[in-house]
Design a protein around this motif. Structure first.
Motif, PDB file in Angstrom:
ATOM      1  N   GLU A  21       0.832  -1.201   0.000  1.00 30.64           N
ATOM      2  CA  GLU A  21       0.000   0.000   0.000  1.00 30.64           C
ATOM      3  C   GLU A  21       0.872   1.259   0.000  1.00 30.64           C
ATOM      4  N   ALA A  22       1.949   1.219   0.763  1.00 28.22           N
ATOM      5  CA  ALA A  22       2.874   2.359   0.797  1.00 28.22           C
ATOM      6  C   ALA A  22       3.492   2.573  -0.581  1.00 28.22           C
ATOM      7  N   PHE A 114       2.922   3.827   9.515  1.00 30.25           N
ATOM      8  CA  PHE A 114       2.782   3.811   8.058  1.00 30.25           C
ATOM      9  C   PHE A 114       3.518   4.985   7.415  1.00 30.25           C
ATOM     10  N   ASN A 115       3.451   6.158   8.008  1.00 33.56           N
ATOM     11  CA  ASN A 115       4.127   7.329   7.434  1.00 33.56           C
ATOM     12  C   ASN A 115       5.646   7.181   7.467  1.00 33.56           C
ATOM     13  N   ASP A 116       6.178   6.576   8.518  1.00 30.25           N
ATOM     14  CA  ASP A 116       7.623   6.320   8.572  1.00 30.25           C
ATOM     15  C   ASP A 116       8.030   5.334   7.482  1.00 30.25           C
ATOM     16  N   LEU A 117       7.215   4.296   7.288  1.00 33.23           N
ATOM     17  CA  LEU A 117       7.493   3.336   6.231  1.00 33.23           C
ATOM     18  C   LEU A 117       7.482   4.024   4.874  1.00 33.23           C
ATOM     19  N   LYS A 118       6.485   4.862   4.640  1.00 36.43           N
ATOM     20  CA  LYS A 118       6.416   5.585   3.368  1.00 36.43           C
ATOM     21  C   LYS A 118       7.619   6.488   3.172  1.00 36.43           C
ATOM     22  N   GLN A 119       8.089   7.115   4.232  1.00 34.50           N
ATOM     23  CA  GLN A 119       9.264   7.983   4.110  1.00 34.50           C
ATOM     24  C   GLN A 119      10.483   7.183   3.672  1.00 34.50           C
ATOM     25  N   VAL A 120      10.694   6.017   4.276  1.00 42.19           N
ATOM     26  CA  VAL A 120      11.821   5.161   3.900  1.00 42.19           C
ATOM     27  C   VAL A 120      11.678   4.713   2.448  1.00 42.19           C
ATOM     28  N   LEU A 121      10.501   4.196   2.106  1.00 46.00           N
ATOM     29  CA  LEU A 121      10.290   3.669   0.758  1.00 46.00           C
ATOM     30  C   LEU A 121      10.312   4.770  -0.300  1.00 46.00           C
ATOM     31  N   ARG A 122       9.833   5.957   0.039  1.00 46.14           N
ATOM     32  CA  ARG A 122       9.858   7.074  -0.916  1.00 46.14           C
ATOM     33  C   ARG A 122      11.299   7.428  -1.274  1.00 46.14           C
ATOM     34  N   SER A 123      12.171   7.469  -0.284  1.00 51.05           N
ATOM     35  CA  SER A 123      13.580   7.768  -0.552  1.00 51.05           C
ATOM     36  C   SER A 123      14.200   6.701  -1.443  1.00 51.05           C
ATOM     37  N   ILE A 124      13.838   5.465  -1.210  1.00 54.34           N
ATOM     38  CA  ILE A 124      14.345   4.376  -2.048  1.00 54.34           C
ATOM     39  C   ILE A 124      13.766   4.492  -3.455  1.00 54.34           C
ATOM     40  N   ASN A 141      20.574   7.150   9.995  1.00 47.92           N
ATOM     41  CA  ASN A 141      20.471   7.460  11.415  1.00 47.92           C
ATOM     42  C   ASN A 141      19.115   7.110  12.007  1.00 47.92           C
ATOM     43  N   LYS A 142      18.070   7.222  11.199  1.00 53.65           N
ATOM     44  CA  LYS A 142      16.739   7.014  11.746  1.00 53.65           C
ATOM     45  C   LYS A 142      16.270   5.566  11.648  1.00 53.65           C
ATOM     46  N   TYR A 143      16.549   4.884  10.526  1.00 57.52           N
ATOM     47  CA  TYR A 143      15.907   3.599  10.284  1.00 57.52           C
ATOM     48  C   TYR A 143      16.830   2.436   9.960  1.00 57.52           C
ATOM     49  N   LEU A 144      17.966   2.703   9.355  1.00 57.70           N
ATOM     50  CA  LEU A 144      18.695   1.637   8.688  1.00 57.70           C
ATOM     51  C   LEU A 144      20.072   1.385   9.269  1.00 57.70           C
ATOM     52  N   HIS A 145      20.530   0.175   9.046  1.00 58.65           N
ATOM     53  CA  HIS A 145      21.930  -0.169   9.285  1.00 58.65           C
ATOM     54  C   HIS A 145      22.529  -0.361   7.889  1.00 58.65           C
TER      55      HIS A 145
END
Length: 148
Positions: A21-22, A114-124, A141-145
């Motif tokens: 959905e994101a 959901f908004n955090d997920l969308k932010q990560v996926l949008r950047s990708i 810094n916020k989500y990923l290693h």
């Protein structure tokens, strides 16, 4: 606009639905194929004419987990260059290190929001054509290693 293919392997139906959905909210040209385990993900890959831009693998799935699927992808000349992002609810350093050692480009803990997920996926999504190194580094810094 050309179609972009994303492959997600995750046995949690709610997470997979939220993920797809994101992607649909972010970019209508992205097609998200979902598998419930690594074995199904490999079968989807083999049945497709087009290689996905990126593969997301959950760590813990039945039949074939994300670790084994990642190993299989990296051993196959057809798929070894596909960027693989490991996803999990686990934030254990050992899991992050193992993902890096097996060839994943990064690891991220599934966002609860959901908004955090969308932010990560949008950047990708915005950088699928330009390589993923820069957007993943920006999200580190916020989500990923990061392993790149």
């Amino acid at each position: 606009m050309s179609q972009k293919i994303i492959l997600l392997a995750d046995d949690d139906k709610d997470d997979a639905e939220m993920f797809c959905e994101a992607w649909a909210d972010i970019d209508e040209s992205i097609v998200c194929h979902c598998a419930e385990n690594g074995d199904e993900a490999l079968k989807i890959l083999q049945s497709q004419d087009k290689i996905p831009e990126v593969v997301f693998l959950d760590l813990n799935m039945p039949i074939m987990n994300g670790w084994e699927c990642l190993k299989q992808l990296k051993l196959d000349d057809r798929y070894k260059e596909i960027p693989v992002i490991m996803i999990s609810t686990s934030s254990y350093k050992n899991d992050m290190d193992a993902a890096a050692n097996l060839g994943a480009v990064c690891y991220f803990v599934k966002p609860n929001n959901f908004n955090d997920l969308k932010q990560v996926l949008r950047s990708i999504a915005l950088n699928l054509d330009n390589g993923l190194k820069e957007p993943i580094s920006d999200l580190e810094n916020k989500y990923l290693h990061i392993f790149l």
